[in-house]
Design an enzyme around this catalytic site. Sequence first.
Site, PDB file in Angstrom:
ATOM      1  N   GLY A  23      10.775 -15.664  -7.579  1.00 25.29           N
ATOM      2  CA  GLY A  23       9.836 -14.968  -8.464  1.00 25.29           C
ATOM      3  C   GLY A  23      10.405 -14.813  -9.863  1.00 25.29           C
ATOM      4  O   GLY A  23      10.121 -13.829 -10.554  1.00 25.29           O
ATOM      5  N   LYS A  64       8.494  -3.189   1.880  1.00 28.47           N
ATOM      6  CA  LYS A  64       9.614  -2.752   1.047  1.00 28.47           C
ATOM      7  C   LYS A  64      10.593  -1.866   1.829  1.00 28.47           C
ATOM      8  O   LYS A  64      11.792  -1.838   1.538  1.00 28.47           O
ATOM      9  CB  LYS A  64       9.093  -2.040  -0.208  1.00 28.47           C
ATOM     10  CG  LYS A  64       8.320  -2.976  -1.147  1.00 28.47           C
ATOM     11  CD  LYS A  64       9.209  -4.111  -1.640  1.00 28.47           C
ATOM     12  CE  LYS A  64       8.539  -5.007  -2.651  1.00 28.47           C
ATOM     13  NZ  LYS A  64       9.412  -6.088  -3.118  1.00 28.47           N
ATOM     14  N   ASN A 121      13.440 -11.534  -5.207  1.00 29.90           N
ATOM     15  CA  ASN A 121      12.588 -10.689  -6.051  1.00 29.90           C
ATOM     16  C   ASN A 121      11.097 -10.983  -5.870  1.00 29.90           C
ATOM     17  O   ASN A 121      10.264 -10.119  -6.158  1.00 29.90           O
ATOM     18  CB  ASN A 121      13.012 -10.906  -7.514  1.00 29.90           C
ATOM     19  CG  ASN A 121      11.945 -10.489  -8.499  1.00 29.90           C
ATOM     20  OD1 ASN A 121      11.835  -9.319  -8.852  1.00 29.90           O
ATOM     21  ND2 ASN A 121      11.101 -11.435  -8.936  1.00 29.90           N
ATOM     22  N   SER A 177       9.737 -16.528 -12.506  1.00 28.76           N
ATOM     23  CA  SER A 177       8.915 -17.103 -13.573  1.00 28.76           C
ATOM     24  C   SER A 177       8.265 -16.057 -14.464  1.00 28.76           C
ATOM     25  O   SER A 177       7.746 -16.379 -15.525  1.00 28.76           O
ATOM     26  CB  SER A 177       7.847 -18.018 -12.973  1.00 28.76           C
ATOM     27  OG  SER A 177       7.006 -17.283 -12.107  1.00 28.76           O
ATOM     28  N   ARG A 178       8.230 -14.827 -14.016  1.00 25.99           N
ATOM     29  CA  ARG A 178       7.686 -13.764 -14.895  1.00 25.99           C
ATOM     30  C   ARG A 178       8.158 -12.384 -14.447  1.00 25.99           C
ATOM     31  O   ARG A 178       8.879 -12.262 -13.454  1.00 25.99           O
ATOM     32  CB  ARG A 178       6.156 -13.829 -14.965  1.00 25.99           C
ATOM     33  CG  ARG A 178       5.447 -13.753 -13.644  1.00 25.99           C
ATOM     34  CD  ARG A 178       3.949 -14.001 -13.880  1.00 25.99           C
ATOM     35  NE  ARG A 178       3.264 -14.432 -12.691  1.00 25.99           N
ATOM     36  CZ  ARG A 178       2.710 -13.614 -11.809  1.00 25.99           C
ATOM     37  NH1 ARG A 178       2.772 -12.321 -11.984  1.00 25.99           N
ATOM     38  NH2 ARG A 178       2.107 -14.087 -10.740  1.00 25.99           N
ATOM     39  N   TYR A 196       2.353  -3.002   1.596  1.00 23.51           N
ATOM     40  CA  TYR A 196       3.439  -3.186   0.619  1.00 23.51           C
ATOM     41  C   TYR A 196       4.622  -2.255   0.937  1.00 23.51           C
ATOM     42  O   TYR A 196       5.782  -2.683   0.954  1.00 23.51           O
ATOM     43  CB  TYR A 196       2.877  -2.895  -0.768  1.00 23.51           C
ATOM     44  CG  TYR A 196       3.840  -3.052  -1.912  1.00 23.51           C
ATOM     45  CD1 TYR A 196       4.167  -4.316  -2.404  1.00 23.51           C
ATOM     46  CD2 TYR A 196       4.409  -1.943  -2.538  1.00 23.51           C
ATOM     47  CE1 TYR A 196       5.034  -4.463  -3.477  1.00 23.51           C
ATOM     48  CE2 TYR A 196       5.278  -2.072  -3.607  1.00 23.51           C
ATOM     49  CZ  TYR A 196       5.590  -3.339  -4.078  1.00 23.51           C
ATOM     50  OH  TYR A 196       6.448  -3.476  -5.139  1.00 23.51           O
TER      51      TYR A 196
HETATM   52  P1  NDP Z   1       4.974 -10.173 -10.962  1.00 21.87           P
HETATM   53  O1  NDP Z   1       3.657 -10.177 -10.277  1.00 21.87           O
HETATM   54  O2  NDP Z   1       4.996  -9.957 -12.439  1.00 21.87           O
HETATM   55  O3  NDP Z   1       5.755 -11.548 -10.640  1.00 21.87           O
HETATM   56  C1  NDP Z   1       5.853 -11.983  -9.322  1.00 21.87           C
HETATM   57  C2  NDP Z   1       6.728 -13.212  -9.246  1.00 21.87           C
HETATM   58  O4  NDP Z   1       6.852 -13.576  -7.869  1.00 21.87           O
HETATM   59  C3  NDP Z   1       6.135 -14.421  -9.948  1.00 21.87           C
HETATM   60  O5  NDP Z   1       7.191 -15.224 -10.445  1.00 21.87           O
HETATM   61  C4  NDP Z   1       5.410 -15.157  -8.830  1.00 21.87           C
HETATM   62  O6  NDP Z   1       5.240 -16.556  -9.040  1.00 21.87           O
HETATM   63  C5  NDP Z   1       6.381 -14.909  -7.680  1.00 21.87           C
HETATM   64  N1  NDP Z   1       5.764 -15.029  -6.364  1.00 21.87           N
HETATM   65  C6  NDP Z   1       4.707 -14.318  -5.875  1.00 21.87           C
HETATM   66  N2  NDP Z   1       4.413 -14.730  -4.628  1.00 21.87           N
HETATM   67  C7  NDP Z   1       5.303 -15.713  -4.322  1.00 21.87           C
HETATM   68  C8  NDP Z   1       5.511 -16.551  -3.192  1.00 21.87           C
HETATM   69  N3  NDP Z   1       4.741 -16.465  -2.111  1.00 21.87           N
HETATM   70  N4  NDP Z   1       6.502 -17.480  -3.252  1.00 21.87           N
HETATM   71  C9  NDP Z   1       7.285 -17.600  -4.355  1.00 21.87           C
HETATM   72  N5  NDP Z   1       7.137 -16.837  -5.443  1.00 21.87           N
HETATM   73  C10 NDP Z   1       6.165 -15.904  -5.431  1.00 21.87           C
HETATM   74  O7  NDP Z   1       5.854  -9.074 -10.195  1.00 21.87           O
HETATM   75  P2  NDP Z   1       6.885  -7.976 -10.754  1.00 21.87           P
HETATM   76  O8  NDP Z   1       7.802  -8.604 -11.733  1.00 21.87           O
HETATM   77  O9  NDP Z   1       6.143  -6.764 -11.152  1.00 21.87           O
HETATM   78  O10 NDP Z   1       7.674  -7.595  -9.426  1.00 21.87           O
HETATM   79  C11 NDP Z   1       8.856  -8.262  -9.032  1.00 21.87           C
HETATM   80  C12 NDP Z   1       9.415  -7.579  -7.800  1.00 21.87           C
HETATM   81  O11 NDP Z   1       9.670  -6.208  -8.085  1.00 21.87           O
HETATM   82  C13 NDP Z   1       8.462  -7.596  -6.611  1.00 21.87           C
HETATM   83  O12 NDP Z   1       9.184  -7.768  -5.415  1.00 21.87           O
HETATM   84  C14 NDP Z   1       7.849  -6.213  -6.658  1.00 21.87           C
HETATM   85  O13 NDP Z   1       7.386  -5.809  -5.401  1.00 21.87           O
HETATM   86  C15 NDP Z   1       9.025  -5.387  -7.129  1.00 21.87           C
HETATM   87  N6  NDP Z   1       8.651  -4.125  -7.738  1.00 21.87           N
HETATM   88  C16 NDP Z   1       7.867  -4.077  -8.852  1.00 21.87           C
HETATM   89  C17 NDP Z   1       7.530  -2.860  -9.402  1.00 21.87           C
HETATM   90  C18 NDP Z   1       6.684  -2.739 -10.607  1.00 21.87           C
HETATM   91  O14 NDP Z   1       6.378  -1.592 -11.006  1.00 21.87           O
HETATM   92  N7  NDP Z   1       6.298  -3.835 -11.260  1.00 21.87           N
HETATM   93  C19 NDP Z   1       7.994  -1.603  -8.794  1.00 21.87           C
HETATM   94  C20 NDP Z   1       8.816  -1.773  -7.635  1.00 21.87           C
HETATM   95  C21 NDP Z   1       9.128  -3.000  -7.137  1.00 21.87           C
HETATM   96  P3  NDP Z   1       3.788 -17.144  -9.543  1.00 21.87           P
HETATM   97  O15 NDP Z   1       3.584 -16.569 -10.936  1.00 21.87           O
HETATM   98  O16 NDP Z   1       3.955 -18.609  -9.529  1.00 21.87           O
HETATM   99  O17 NDP Z   1       2.779 -16.620  -8.566  1.00 21.87           O
END
Ligand code: NDP
Length: 245
Positions: free
Chosen positions: A11, A157, A88, A13-14, A153
């Site tokens: 994950g 987690k 991640n 990429s963003r 979710y």
């Molecule tokens: P984003 O939605 O911004 O980014 C998610 C990333 O995961 C993208 O790169 C996406 O790729 C990739 N991804 C999603 N599904 C898959 C898959 N099946 N296989 C491979 N890659 C995948 O998420 P966040 O940056 O907000 O979150 C990152 C982590 O932090 C997560 O685990 C989230 O649960 C955790 N988190 C986030 C919080 C928040 O407030 N934002 C709080 C607590 C935890 P693509 O773009 O190609 O789909």
Amino acid sequence: MFKDKVALVTGGSRGIGFEIARTLASHGAQIAIIYAGSDEAAENACKLISLEGRCKAYKCDVSDFENSGKTVEAVISDFGRVDILVNNAGITRDKLIMQMSEQDFDDCINVNLKGAFNFIKHLSRRFLKQRSGRIINISSVVGLMGNAGQINYASSKAGIIGLTKSAAKELAPRGITCNAVAPGYIETYMTAALSEEIRAGFVEAIPLKRAGSPADVAAAVLFLASDAAGYITGQVLKVDGGMYI
Ligand code: NDP
């Protein structure tokens, strides 16, 4: 800090994953990022990370056991090794229990929890052989405190925490550490869909009175991946501005 080290960030990429990858790269690591579907975002992310050091993107659904194995092999073939694994990649499928489908539940468990297992499983032999490795799994404070509308979710987690502690115990004799980072409310694409009112409510509940940034989470990962954290394993480090004390 990470000269000659290779970090694999799922994950990457963003959002938080991108910031983690960029931060590790800025301290000398070579980076492999894994993404699910957005080629353009992954390409752009890699270009930006490449300003700091070598980066390559791999498209792989982390919930797919076989493809995760093939992707790990591809990364090792390209980079020669992996030293740091950051699990991640994550998704949300928020709904109240009454509205939640079996698919919504399974999707969260499969991507958020099984995805982390898949990458640990496929890299563990390497890590054991090289007698080193750092595993950092991104959990969430929701996995510790629960949250209405997120039974899927929060379960995934919370599962990450059990997975982290078990892997830590199993892999420690070979010098491999495994820790979790539990972010609170972090401003990313995942949280962008929330209304202003809900966001304001979250911030009000945070003692430090601000949302977290991906950089706040990346700083914790950087520490856990560094030599300074060599005697820390099986821990859950909350990065939440005091949201859950
Ligand atoms: P984003 O939605 O911004 O980014 C998610 C990333 O995961 C993208 O790169 C996406 O790729 C990739 N991804 C999603 N599904 C898959 C898959 N099946 N296989 C491979 N890659 C995948 O998420 P966040 O940056 O907000 O979150 C990152 C982590 O932090 C997560 O685990 C989230 O649960 C955790 N988190 C986030 C919080 C928040 O407030 N934002 C709080 C607590 C935890 P693509 O773009 O190609 O789909």
